[in-house]
Design a protein around this motif. Structure first.
Motif, PDB file in Angstrom:
ATOM      1  N   LEU A 198       0.821  -1.202   0.000  1.00 12.25           N
ATOM      2  CA  LEU A 198       0.000   0.000   0.000  1.00 12.25           C
ATOM      3  C   LEU A 198       0.857   1.255   0.000  1.00 12.25           C
ATOM      4  N   LYS A 199       0.387   2.250  -0.737  1.00  6.30           N
ATOM      5  CA  LYS A 199       1.085   3.534  -0.840  1.00  6.30           C
ATOM      6  C   LYS A 199       0.069   4.664  -0.702  1.00  6.30           C
ATOM      7  N   GLU A 200       0.571   5.835  -0.455  1.00  6.51           N
ATOM      8  CA  GLU A 200      -0.258   7.032  -0.346  1.00  6.51           C
ATOM      9  C   GLU A 200      -1.176   7.153  -1.560  1.00  6.51           C
ATOM     10  N   GLY A 201      -2.467   7.303  -1.304  1.00  9.72           N
ATOM     11  CA  GLY A 201      -3.437   7.509  -2.380  1.00  9.72           C
ATOM     12  C   GLY A 201      -3.986   6.255  -3.003  1.00  9.72           C
ATOM     13  N   ASP A 202      -3.454   5.061  -2.664  1.00  5.90           N
ATOM     14  CA  ASP A 202      -3.987   3.815  -3.219  1.00  5.90           C
ATOM     15  C   ASP A 202      -5.451   3.626  -2.796  1.00  5.90           C
ATOM     16  N   ARG A 203      -6.250   3.082  -3.722  1.00  9.76           N
ATOM     17  CA  ARG A 203      -7.625   2.710  -3.388  1.00  9.76           C
ATOM     18  C   ARG A 203      -7.637   1.274  -2.890  1.00  9.76           C
ATOM     19  N   LEU A 204      -8.117   1.089  -1.663  1.00  3.42           N
ATOM     20  CA  LEU A 204      -8.198  -0.234  -1.050  1.00  3.42           C
ATOM     21  C   LEU A 204      -9.662  -0.582  -0.822  1.00  3.42           C
ATOM     22  N   LEU A 205     -10.058  -1.761  -1.258  1.00  7.32           N
ATOM     23  CA  LEU A 205     -11.367  -2.310  -0.936  1.00  7.32           C
ATOM     24  C   LEU A 205     -11.165  -3.344   0.154  1.00  7.32           C
ATOM     25  N   ASP A 206     -11.787  -3.144   1.322  1.00  6.57           N
ATOM     26  CA  ASP A 206     -11.703  -4.098   2.429  1.00  6.57           C
ATOM     27  C   ASP A 206     -13.015  -4.875   2.471  1.00  6.57           C
ATOM     28  N   VAL A 207     -12.966  -6.114   1.992  1.00  9.46           N
ATOM     29  CA  VAL A 207     -14.158  -6.957   1.877  1.00  9.46           C
ATOM     30  C   VAL A 207     -14.389  -7.666   3.210  1.00  9.46           C
ATOM     31  N   ALA A 215      -9.393  -0.867   7.739  1.00  4.29           N
ATOM     32  CA  ALA A 215      -9.592   0.390   7.015  1.00  4.29           C
ATOM     33  C   ALA A 215      -8.902   1.540   7.740  1.00  4.29           C
ATOM     34  N   LEU A 216      -9.049   1.593   9.053  1.00  7.25           N
ATOM     35  CA  LEU A 216      -8.403   2.652   9.832  1.00  7.25           C
ATOM     36  C   LEU A 216      -6.888   2.564   9.727  1.00  7.25           C
ATOM     37  N   HIS A 217      -6.338   1.369   9.829  1.00  8.51           N
ATOM     38  CA  HIS A 217      -4.877   1.215   9.763  1.00  8.51           C
ATOM     39  C   HIS A 217      -4.337   1.615   8.397  1.00  8.51           C
ATOM     40  N   ALA A 218      -5.028   1.189   7.340  1.00  5.17           N
ATOM     41  CA  ALA A 218      -4.553   1.505   5.986  1.00  5.17           C
ATOM     42  C   ALA A 218      -4.589   2.997   5.704  1.00  5.17           C
ATOM     43  N   ALA A 219      -5.636   3.664   6.188  1.00  4.14           N
ATOM     44  CA  ALA A 219      -5.745   5.118   5.957  1.00  4.14           C
ATOM     45  C   ALA A 219      -4.786   5.884   6.843  1.00  4.14           C
ATOM     46  N   ARG A 220      -4.686   5.487   8.107  1.00  2.00           N
ATOM     47  CA  ARG A 220      -3.874   6.219   9.074  1.00  2.00           C
ATOM     48  C   ARG A 220      -2.379   6.039   8.808  1.00  2.00           C
ATOM     49  N   ALA A 221      -1.938   4.802   8.586  1.00  2.00           N
ATOM     50  CA  ALA A 221      -0.514   4.516   8.498  1.00  2.00           C
ATOM     51  C   ALA A 221       0.037   4.593   7.080  1.00  2.00           C
ATOM     52  N   TYR A 222      -0.834   4.420   6.075  1.00  2.00           N
ATOM     53  CA  TYR A 222      -0.347   4.349   4.695  1.00  2.00           C
ATOM     54  C   TYR A 222      -0.971   5.377   3.772  1.00  2.00           C
ATOM     55  N   GLY A 223      -1.927   6.150   4.262  1.00  5.17           N
ATOM     56  CA  GLY A 223      -2.540   7.178   3.423  1.00  5.17           C
ATOM     57  C   GLY A 223      -3.432   6.630   2.341  1.00  5.17           C
ATOM     58  N   ALA A 224      -3.937   5.401   2.507  1.00  4.22           N
ATOM     59  CA  ALA A 224      -4.812   4.801   1.495  1.00  4.22           C
ATOM     60  C   ALA A 224      -6.210   5.407   1.591  1.00  4.22           C
ATOM     61  N   ARG A 225      -6.928   5.350   0.480  1.00  9.95           N
ATOM     62  CA  ARG A 225      -8.349   5.705   0.430  1.00  9.95           C
ATOM     63  C   ARG A 225      -9.118   4.390   0.414  1.00  9.95           C
ATOM     64  N   VAL A 226      -9.978   4.201   1.409  1.00 12.21           N
ATOM     65  CA  VAL A 226     -10.524   2.876   1.679  1.00 12.21           C
ATOM     66  C   VAL A 226     -12.041   2.869   1.561  1.00 12.21           C
ATOM     67  N   VAL A 227     -12.546   1.810   0.919  1.00 12.41           N
ATOM     68  CA  VAL A 227     -13.959   1.461   0.972  1.00 12.41           C
ATOM     69  C   VAL A 227     -14.050   0.139   1.719  1.00 12.41           C
ATOM     70  N   GLY A 228     -14.785   0.130   2.840  1.00 15.04           N
ATOM     71  CA  GLY A 228     -15.009  -1.098   3.592  1.00 15.04           C
ATOM     72  C   GLY A 228     -16.446  -1.540   3.435  1.00 15.04           C
ATOM     73  N   ILE A 229     -16.657  -2.824   3.192  1.00 15.45           N
ATOM     74  CA  ILE A 229     -18.018  -3.335   3.028  1.00 15.45           C
ATOM     75  C   ILE A 229     -18.269  -4.465   4.020  1.00 15.45           C
ATOM     76  N   THR A 230     -19.493  -4.513   4.534  1.00 20.67           N
ATOM     77  CA  THR A 230     -19.942  -5.546   5.453  1.00 20.67           C
ATOM     78  C   THR A 230     -21.445  -5.719   5.280  1.00 20.67           C
ATOM     79  N   LEU A 231     -21.955  -6.880   5.666  1.00 18.33           N
ATOM     80  CA  LEU A 231     -23.399  -7.108   5.671  1.00 18.33           C
ATOM     81  C   LEU A 231     -23.995  -6.871   7.054  1.00 18.33           C
ATOM     82  N   SER A 232     -23.165  -6.561   8.032  1.00 18.54           N
ATOM     83  CA  SER A 232     -23.635  -6.345   9.397  1.00 18.54           C
ATOM     84  C   SER A 232     -23.838  -4.855   9.657  1.00 18.54           C
ATOM     85  N   ARG A 233     -25.057  -4.474   9.952  1.00 24.13           N
ATOM     86  CA  ARG A 233     -25.352  -3.068  10.232  1.00 24.13           C
ATOM     87  C   ARG A 233     -24.703  -2.613  11.542  1.00 24.13           C
ATOM     88  N   GLU A 234     -24.636  -3.500  12.522  1.00 22.47           N
ATOM     89  CA  GLU A 234     -23.998  -3.134  13.779  1.00 22.47           C
ATOM     90  C   GLU A 234     -22.504  -2.891  13.591  1.00 22.47           C
TER      91      GLU A 234
END
Length: 436
Positions: A198-207, A215-234
């Motif tokens: 991962l590098k600054e500005g990379d788009r990461l999909l966290d399935v 998602a937090l680690h990738a954005a905070r430590a690596y500057g990634a732009r993250v989309v996280g998906i889950t089926l759990s509303r909680e």
């Protein structure tokens, strides 16, 4: 009656063809069996009726969830001793009473029926998932399965998982148990990020993004732009709250979305950590195809997934009845070789496979310790039955990993472009410096 334990022990040993590996204490206070072994406590003979009508693992588990049986002593040792009667024998060919199909043992089975009492078996505990509609792994059925497992309360998961809120195998890079669970989970997230380059500005999909930790680690430590998906509303609600508190809403988006409905590729990288177990054998090729299609040429996939040992007859493989009824409805494990083949069939180039089986043993023992330490609060947060499910599920899983019945592997795969340039160069395991 004050001799139920010796009578039951004798009957069980006749049915099993060998000694009972644990000591037995029954509802009448009597005991029998090896004096220094963990004690299987049968508090109510209703438990026997459950096992007669549902021989093998599921009958025992229903009695456990209902509080009709318990273990005194080392839970891991007890499960290890009992594993030969349950997992190695299986529900169709063994189990506590399956041997009663043999005509020579019908008299013993009849005696067991008399000891259990004449009443029919009790209803399954309320925590058991009810009849499921529709074909396996439809979008609707998958949503219900995920909700059954994950939507039991974020406070309960925080109690079990600890501050990291990571629900997958941790990673101890020094190869031992030194360091806290939180440090080991942080090291696991960083291992995934480094493998994905991962590098600054990379788009990461966290399935299967869970509570947002990757998602937090990738954005905070690596500057990634993250989309996280889950089926759990909680899970999604908790992840969004954490992201807002850290001021990262401009870098992370959390969606309640099925992986099959993601349509905003291409991504530079995809992390799938502990999610593929929910996909199912009938959908695994579709899963691989979807993720391949969401990556740009040169994009990387890190698939972190529990595996099982291959069966002599794969067509006869059956989902574990306890896991299916109480823990992960419709969840399926596959041998790692099948996973690799499916990824390659979808077009991926597999670049690395790392086995982390022993790391999961440590992780699960930490989770069990967390649960046991906060037992009364856990029961208040969910129910006595659900807390008992989780203690059994995690402890039994630890034993399964220890015995090499199941494993866990990180697979790094690339959508290698036609030029053949993977983008990873010649680097080989630079992410494991300092490991044993």
């Amino acid at each position: 009656m004050a001799d139920a334990a010796p009578r039951l022990t004798a009957l069980a040993e006749e049915l099993l063809g060998g000694p009972l590996p644990v000591r037995l204490r029954t509802w009448d206070g009597s005991e029998a069996g090896p004096p220094d072994a963990p004690v299987l406590v049968v508090r109510d003979r209703r438990a026997l009726r459950r096992m007669i009508w549902k021989p093998g693992e599921l009958g025992l588990v229903r009695a456990w969830v209902a509080g009709e049986i318990d273990i005194e002593g080392d839970l891991y040792e007890a499960l290890d001793r009992l594993s030969g009667l349950l997992w190695e024998r299986g529900d169709t060919g063994g189990g506590l009473l399956a041997a009663a199909r043999d005509a020579r043992l019908r008299a013993a089975a009849a005696s067991l029926l008399r000891l259990a009492g004449p009443l029919p078996p009790p209803k399954p505990p309320a925590e058991e998932i009810r009849r499921r509609r529709g074909g396996r792994h439809t979008r609707r059925r998958d949503r219900r399965a995920i909700s059954h497992h994950y939507d039991v309360g974020n406070d309960f998961y925080a109690l079990v998982l600890g501050p990291s809120m990571v629900y997958s195998c941790a990673y101890w890079p020094a190869g031992g148990s030194a360091g806290s669970l939180e440090e080991a989970q942080s090291d696991k997230l960083d291992l995934v990020a480094r493998k994905l380059n991962l590098k600054e500005g990379d788009r990461l999909l966290d399935v299967g993004c869970g509570w947002g930790s990757m998602a937090l680690h990738a954005a905070r430590a690596y500057g990634a732009r993250v989309v996280g998906i889950t089926l759990s509303r909680e899970q999604a609600a908790h992840a969004r709250k954490r992201i807002a508190e850290e001021g990262l809403t401009d870098r992370i988006e959390i969606r309640v979305q099925d992986y099959r409905d993601v349509a905003d590729g291409p991504y530079d990288a995809i992390s799938s950590i502990g999610m593929a177990e929910h996909v199912g054998a009938v959908k695994y090729r579709e899963y691989a195809d979807v993720l391949y299609g969401l990556l740009k040429p040169g994009g990387r996939l890190l698939n972190h997934q529990i595996s099982r040992r291959p069966e002599p007859d794969e067509d006869a493989y059956e989902i574990d009845p306890f896991i299916d009824a109480y823990v992960f409805p419709d969840g399926e494990l596959a041998p790692v070789g099948r996973t690799l083949t499916t990824l390659e069939d979808a077009g991926f180039e597999v670049r690395d496979v790392e086995a982390l089986r022993e790391h999961y043993v440590l992780t699960l023992r930490h989770w069990v310790a967390n649960l046991e330490r906060e037992w009364d609060r856990a029961v208040r947060l969910v129910s006595p039955g659900r807390a008992r499910i989780w203690r059994l599920y995690m402890a039994a899983s630890a034993v399964s990993f220890e015995r090499n019945r199941i494993g866990v592997n990180q697979v790094l795969a690339v959508r290698t472009p036609e030029s053949g340039t993977s983008g990873l160069g010649l680097r080989t395991r630079v992410w494991t410096e300092g490991a044993d």
